[in-house]
Design an enzyme around this catalytic site. Structure first.
Site, PDB file in Angstrom:
ATOM      1  N   GLU A 122      -1.456  -9.461  36.237  1.00  0.00           N
ATOM      2  CA  GLU A 122      -1.153  -8.391  35.489  1.00  0.00           C
ATOM      3  C   GLU A 122       0.024  -7.682  36.017  1.00  0.00           C
ATOM      4  O   GLU A 122      -0.315  -7.170  37.115  1.00  0.00           O
ATOM      5  CB  GLU A 122      -2.159  -7.649  35.023  1.00  0.00           C
ATOM      6  CG  GLU A 122      -2.979  -8.030  34.083  1.00  0.00           C
ATOM      7  CD  GLU A 122      -4.158  -7.165  33.388  1.00  0.00           C
ATOM      8  OE1 GLU A 122      -3.880  -5.977  33.118  1.00  0.00           O
ATOM      9  OE2 GLU A 122      -5.343  -7.817  33.075  1.00  0.00           O
TER      10      GLU A 122
ATOM     11  N   GLU B 250     -10.563  -6.991  36.601  1.00  0.00           N
ATOM     12  CA  GLU B 250     -10.676  -5.684  36.963  1.00  0.00           C
ATOM     13  C   GLU B 250     -11.998  -5.042  37.187  1.00  0.00           C
ATOM     14  O   GLU B 250     -12.487  -4.228  36.560  1.00  0.00           O
ATOM     15  CB  GLU B 250      -9.767  -4.487  36.151  1.00  0.00           C
ATOM     16  CG  GLU B 250      -8.463  -4.838  35.959  1.00  0.00           C
ATOM     17  CD  GLU B 250      -7.307  -3.707  35.401  1.00  0.00           C
ATOM     18  OE1 GLU B 250      -8.010  -2.775  34.959  1.00  0.00           O
ATOM     19  OE2 GLU B 250      -6.236  -4.030  35.951  1.00  0.00           O
TER      20      GLU B 250
HETATM   21  O1  AHR Z   1      -2.787  -4.895  30.026  1.00  0.00           O
HETATM   22  C1  AHR Z   1      -3.717  -3.699  29.500  1.00  0.00           C
HETATM   23  C2  AHR Z   1      -4.929  -3.547  30.348  1.00  0.00           C
HETATM   24  O2  AHR Z   1      -4.359  -3.013  31.694  1.00  0.00           O
HETATM   25  C3  AHR Z   1      -5.674  -4.795  30.459  1.00  0.00           C
HETATM   26  O3  AHR Z   1      -6.676  -4.920  29.756  1.00  0.00           O
HETATM   27  C4  AHR Z   1      -6.303  -4.278  31.873  1.00  0.00           C
HETATM   28  O4  AHR Z   1      -6.786  -5.510  32.702  1.00  0.00           O
HETATM   29  C5  AHR Z   1      -5.468  -3.459  32.704  1.00  0.00           C
HETATM   30  O5  AHR Z   1      -6.087  -2.351  33.123  1.00  0.00           O
END
Ligand code: AHR
Length: 555
Positions: A353, A220
Site C-alpha cells: 500500500e 496491518e
Molecule cells: O487503503 C486504505 C486503508 O489503509 C487500508 O484498508 C488499510 O490497510 C490502510 O490502513
C-alpha cells in the site's frame, strides 16, 4: 520565458540538445548551461525490475469494487460479465502485473465463503468501513456499506484474467482460522474434480484451478488486522502457514509488515520468526507508507495533518513530495534490519500500500469513501516513488499503489457510465516500459528545490530518476519536482552510444491540473521523436512539475 511558453517548447521540441555538437533544434536551453547531471552506469546492474512492482490494490471500500470495478451484468454501463469494460480496457494499457484484493482492513473481516457459490444466494454483510467518519455527507446505503458479495473470488479472478494481472489474495487472520485460510487455497488451487471445494469453484464456472501464488497473511496486523504485538503476530503467521496444501504452485506468503518507519515491528517479528527457524516460510514482508501529513511538522494528527487534493499552495506541493521521498529510507532501513536475521536476504520487500491520502471533499461521488482527485502532484509522487522502487530493484519484489479506482491515489475515477483516467494512470502507462528490465545504477546531481516548511527553510531532492535496460533499449524516467523551474540536465550514458531517442512528457500549465468527467484530457502525455546524437553528452530540459520518459535505443 513564461511557464506556458516553456512547457510548449519542452513538450513540442522535447528540449533535447547535444553538448559539444551542432544543436539539433533551436530551443532556449542552448543559451543556458546545464545545472544538473545524470550519469547512467550501464555496467552497474542493480537487479531485474520485477513487473510486480507495478501492482495495484482493490479493496471493498467505498466505490472501489461496487460502482468501480463491478457494475453487475444487468447494468447499462458496458460490462464484461458484470465487470466495467472501460476499466478492463484502460487497465490493460498499464500492464497491471498484479492486483491485491480484498483489502486492506476489509480483508480481516472478510469470509471468502460469502463470495462463492450462486450469486443469488450470497449473504449480505456489514462492510468493515460502514462506520468510517470519512464518509461523504448523505452517502446512501448500498453494497459499499452492506456488502452483497456479488463480487467474490471467481469474479475477482475473472477481473484479473481480463486485465492480464496476477491475483494476490489477502487472508483474514484476525477473525477466521488457519483452516479457513488453507481451504481458501484449496478452493482456488485444487485440481478440477479433486475436492468438494474444487467442485464448488467449477459450479461457479471455473473448472480449472486459478493457480493463485501470492497470499497475504493478514493486513496491518499491528492495527486493524488484530492489534497484535510483533511476537503475537509471528505466532499467528506460523500457525497460518505451517501447513498449506501446495497444488503445484509454491505459495508465496507475504507477512503483514510495518507501518512506515516502525522498525521495531520489523526487528521483533523477524527475531521471533528466526527463533523458530520459520523465516523460510515467508516470501515477502509488506510495508505500508502513505504520504498524508502536509502540516510541515505542526501536527501528527491523522485528520489535522492532511491537506486538500486539489487546493494546495506551493509549499504543500513540496511537503507532500517530501513525505513520499521518505520511501527511500524506509526501504533501506527495513531492509537492513531484515538482514540482521535473514542474512541471505531471502525475504524481499513488498510495498503493498502506497500513495497520497488527502482529507475528504474531492470524491467524484458520495459513495466513494476515501475517494479523492488526482492531480499533477499525484503524478509526480507516483513517478518519484516508482523511481525509488526501480533504484532498489534488488530489494523490492512487489508494490501495490492504493487504490485502483475511486479511492486514494487512483488511476481511474468512475460513476455510472462516466469514466476517466487520472495523471497517475499516465505515469503507470509511461513507466510500464521498465517492467522486467535490468535496473542500472544512476548518479544524479541537481539543485534541491527549496520551500518554507512551517516557517523554516526546507528542501527536497531535485531531479528524481531511474534507468533500466532490456535488449539494448534503455529507459530513463525523470521527475522534476520543481514547481515552476525547468531543469537543464546533462545526461551521460556510460558504456554505449545512442542510436535513437523517443521522449514522452507529462506536464501541465498548472501544477494543480487534473482530469475530470467534464475535462478528461486536461493532463495527457505527449510523445516526440528526437534526432539521435552522434557523440557527446545529451542535454535535456525537464519541464517544471513534470514526468519524462526517454526511450533510448543503444548501438
Ligand atoms: O487503503 C486504505 C486503508 O489503509 C487500508 O484498508 C488499510 O490497510 C490502510 O490502513
Amino acid at each position: 520565458m513564461k511557464r506556458r511558453q516553456f512547457i510548449k517548447s519542452a513538450v513540442a521540441g522535447s528540449g533535447m540538445v547535444l553538448a559539444g555538437l551542432a544543436a539539433p533544434r533551436a530551443i532556449s536551453s542552448q543559451s543556458r548551461s546545464a545545472d544538473s547531471r545524470i550519469d547512467i552506469l550501464l555496467n552497474e546492474p542493480i537487479g531485474r525490475i520485477a513487473p510486480e512492482i507495478y501492482g495495484h490494490f482493490a479493496e471493498h471500500l467505498g466505490g472501489v469494487v461496487y460502482g468501480g470495478i463491478w457494475v453487475g451484468e444487468d447494468s447499462k454501463v458496458p460490462n464484461v460479465g458484470g465487470i466495467r469494460k472501460a476499466l478492463v480496457e484502460a487497465l490493460r494499457r498499464v500492464k497491471p502485473s498484479i492486483v491485491r484484493w480484498p483489502g486492506g482492513c476489509f480483508a480481516d473481516s472478510y469470509n471468502w465463503r460469502d463470495g462463492v457459490g450462486p450469486r443469488s444466494q450470497r449473504p449480505r454483510r456489514t462492510n468493515f468501513w460502514r462506520d468510517a467518519p470519512e464518509w461523504p455527507k448523505d452517502a446512501p446505503d448500498g453494497p459499499w456499506k452492506y456488502d452483497t458479495n456479488q463480487f467474490g473470488t471467481n469474479e475477482f479472478l475473472r477481473f484479473c484474467r481480463l486485465s492480464g494481472a496476477q491475483p494476490y489474495l489477502a487472508a483474514n487472520v484476525r477473525s477466521l482460522t488457519a483452516r479457513d485460510f488453507y481451504e481458501w487455497v484449496e478452493y482456488c488451487n485444487s485440481p478440477a474434480g479433486t475436492t468438494t471445494l474444487s467442485d464448488l469453484r467449477a459450479a461457479g464456472g471455473e473448472r480449472d484451478p486459478f493457480k493463485v501464488r501470492y497470499w497475504g497473511v493478514g493486513n496491518e496486523s499491528w492495527g486493524c488486522g488484530g492489534n497484535f504485538t510483533p511476537e503475537e503476530y509471528a505466532a499467528e503467521y506460523r500457525r497460518f502457514t505451517e501447513w498449506v496444501p501446495n497444488y503445484g504452485v509454491e505459495p508465496a506468503f507475504i507477512g503483514a509488515g510495518p507501518n512506515s518507519g516502525d522498525i521495531d515491528w520489523t526487528r521483533r517479528f523477524f527475531t521471533k520468526m528466526n527463533e523458530r527457524r520459520a523465516l523460510g516460510r515467508m516470501w515477502g514482508w509488506a510495508l505500508h507508507h502513505y504520504s498524508w501529513n502536509v502540516s510541515g511538522g505542526r501536527t501528527t494528527d491523522w485528520r489535522q495533518g492532511k491537506g486538500d487534493a486539489l487546493k494546495y499552495p506551493t509549499d504543500e506541493w513540496y511537503e507532500l513530495l517530501h513525505e513520499a521521498e521518505r520511501m527511500e529510507s524506509l526501504l533501506t532501513d527495513h531492509w537492513s534490519v531484515m538482514g540482521e536475521t535473514d542474512r541471505q536476504h531471502r525475504v524481499k520487500l513488498v510495498v503493498d500500500e502506497w500513495g497520497a491520502w488527502y482529507r475528504p471533499g474531492t470524491e467524484a461521488h458520495n459513495t466513494h469513501l476515501l475517494g479523492q482527485q488526482s492531480t499533477m502532484r499525484d503524478a509526480a509522487l507516483a513517478a518519484l516513488t516508482l523511481n525509488m522502487f526501480n533504484r532498489h530493484a534488488d530489494k523490492v519484489a512487489m508494490a501495490n499503489v492504493a487504490q485502483l479506482i475511486n479511492c486514494l491515489q487512483s488511476l481511474f475515477l468512475a460513476n455510472e457510465d462516466k469514466f476517466v483516467t487520472t495523471p497517475t494512470f499516465h505515469v503507470f502507462e509511461m513507466y510500464a516500459a521498465h517492467q522486467g528490465g535490468q535496473s542500472v545504477r544512476t548518479l544524479c546531481s541537481a539543485p534541491r528545490p527549496s520551500y518554507s516548511r512551517n516557517g523554516q527553510p526546507a528542501t527536497i531532492r531535485g531531479l528524481s530518476e531511474s534507468a533500466s535496460l532490456a535488449d539494448r533499449q534503455l529507459v530513463l524516467t525523470v521527475t522534476n519536482p520543481e514547481a515552476t523551474q525547468p531543469r537543464l540536465a546533462e545526461i551521460a550514458i556510460r558504456g554505449a552510444s545512442v542510436k535513437s531517442i523517443k521522449a514522452m512528457v507529462l506536464a501541465a500549465q498548472d501544477f494543480h491540473a487534473h482530469n475530470s468527467f467534464e475535462t478528461p484530457h486536461s493532463v495527457e502525455p505527449a510523445e516526440t521523436k528526437i534526432a539521435a546524437p552522434r557523440a557527446g553528452t545529451l542535454v535535456h530540459e525537464f519541464a517544471p512539475a513534470s514526468v519524462t520518459r526517454l526511450q533510448i535505443a543503444l548501438e
